[in-house]
Design an enzyme around this catalytic site. Structure first.
Site, PDB file in Angstrom:
ATOM      1  N   LYS A  88       3.196   3.453   7.203  1.00 33.95           N
ATOM      2  CA  LYS A  88       4.189   2.448   7.005  1.00 33.95           C
ATOM      3  C   LYS A  88       4.991   2.998   6.058  1.00 33.95           C
ATOM      4  CE  LYS A  88       4.271  -1.607   7.591  1.00 33.95           C
ATOM      5  NZ  LYS A  88       5.193  -1.915   8.819  1.00 33.95           N
TER       6      LYS A  88
ATOM      7  N   GLU B 132       0.762  -1.221   0.062  1.00 32.49           N
ATOM      8  CA  GLU B 132       0.097  -0.100  -0.003  1.00 32.49           C
ATOM      9  C   GLU B 132       0.820   1.295   0.078  1.00 32.49           C
ATOM     10  OE1 GLU B 132      -3.597   0.135   2.506  1.00 32.49           O
ATOM     11  OE2 GLU B 132      -3.450  -1.994   2.458  1.00 32.49           O
TER      12      GLU B 132
END
Length: 355
Positions: A162, A134
């Site tokens: 992230k 992602e």
């Protein structure tokens, strides 16, 4: 000895179970046991002397330093993360704290430990950071799958946090020489998956007669990776990956969300038919799409195959059948999650530790 963070979560828990089944090497398992951390997942190794569980936070550098000094691991594998996009939209702060600040504190503790190791052990040491596809953003229908060279374009608070953690790991390698490896995986599925995610949620709702929610038109495409294939890829990267490199891990299984839901319905029709004779797909309900919903993810995993010889063992068809059967066979695990009993027991048995 290896140190695994987040080893009571979905992917980390599966990794610990598979590691102890495949290796004789002990594991120190550090997990904060937030809502998604479940020690019932690790019941099979509860009495295994090779498994040392510690309830604690990667954001506690003194605790991490204490564990590193005590156990002297040859590698640290970082699975610890807040990972649900919907939760990140409603409450991004926890994602920044765990995925960014937590990763920073973990890296600093590991850097201090690694720096003091004797030359031979220092050269052999690895820090493996587990991340997501992602971070690359979204793909159009005709775009090639994400390669390791794709630029980062995260679109949710989760993926942005992230991405930040990936950048920290890269910087600690280039600035300080820390021997790191990073893996970016596609959507995982399989046993012990917390039932807020699509596949376990659909199975649970189907069996309890509830609507099967599908965002928007259901044509969001994901590359599905069976969790045990992911675990085998991580073992291979830890074993032979080139220091400082990123490896994309995918299942070569692009599926639209609606097709995934319909496949699950078909398997449940076969394996556990409804009492009223109706098909499970009659429970499918389309709901308002979530904000900023990425349209398509797909992973190009050729680097991992060409350099390290890894390929997934499961097709989506074989993996999803195993997954549905596992949930049918393990209803006590599911019910403990649904009713929250796993957290009550955890809080009594494992208070949060600090250095």
């Amino acid at each position: 000895m290896i140190l695994v963070t987040g080893g009571a979560g979905f992917i980390g828990g599966n990794f610990v179970l598979d590691w102890l089944a495949e290796h004789g090497e002990p594991v120190v398992n550090l997990d904060k046991l937030t809502y998604a951390g479940n020690l019932n997942t690790l019941a099979a190794v509860q009495s295994d002397t090779r498994h040392h569980f510690v309830r604690g936070d990667i954001g506690d550098p003194a605790l991490v330093a204490q564990l590193l000094a005590e156990y002297q691991p040859r590698a640290v594998l970082n699975f610890a993360a807040e990972s649900h996009v919907d939760r990140s939209i409603h409450g991004p702060g926890e994602f920044i704290q765990t995925n960014v600040v937590g990763t920073f504190n973990l890296l600093e503790a590991v850097r201090g430990y690694w720096h003091e190791l004797p030359a031979g052990r220092k050269a052999a040491f690895r820090f493996l950071h587990v991340s997501t596809d992602e971070v690359y953003g979204t793909l159009s229908a005709g775009d090639p799958p994400f390669a390791e060279t794709n630029r980062y374009e995260p679109n949710s608070p989760y993926s942005a946090s992230k991405a930040a953690s990936d950048h920290l790991v890269r910087a600690w390698h280039h600035t300080y020489g820390l021997p790191v490896l990073t893996t970016n995986c596609s959507n995982n599925y399989g046993p012990y998956h917390f039932p807020e995610k699509l596949i376990p949620l659909v199975i649970l709702n189907a069996l309890t007669g509830k609507p099967l929610p599908v965002y928007g038109d259901g044509q969001q495409i994901r590359d599905w990776l069976y969790v045990k294939d992911h675990c085998s890829a991580i073992r291979r990267v830890l074993e032979a990956g080139r220091v400082g490199q990123t490896y994309n891990v995918g299942g070569w299984n692009e599926k639209a969300n609606l097709d995934v839901v319909q496949t699950i319905c078909g398997l449940l029709d076969e394996l556990k038919p409804r009492d009223d004779g109706q098909l499970y797909r009659t429970q499918i309900t389309f709901v308002t799409d979530r904000p900023g919903h990425d349209r398509r993810y797909a992973i190009d995993a050729r680097k991992l195959e060409q350099e390290l010889g890894w390929k997934p063992a499961e097709t989506f068809e074989s993996g999803i059948r195993k997954t549905v059967q596992w949930y049918l066979d393990n209803q006590p695990w599911v019910q403990n999650v649904v009713n929250g009993a796993y957290r009550e027991w955890t809080d009594k048995q494992y208070p949060l530790q600090h250095a």
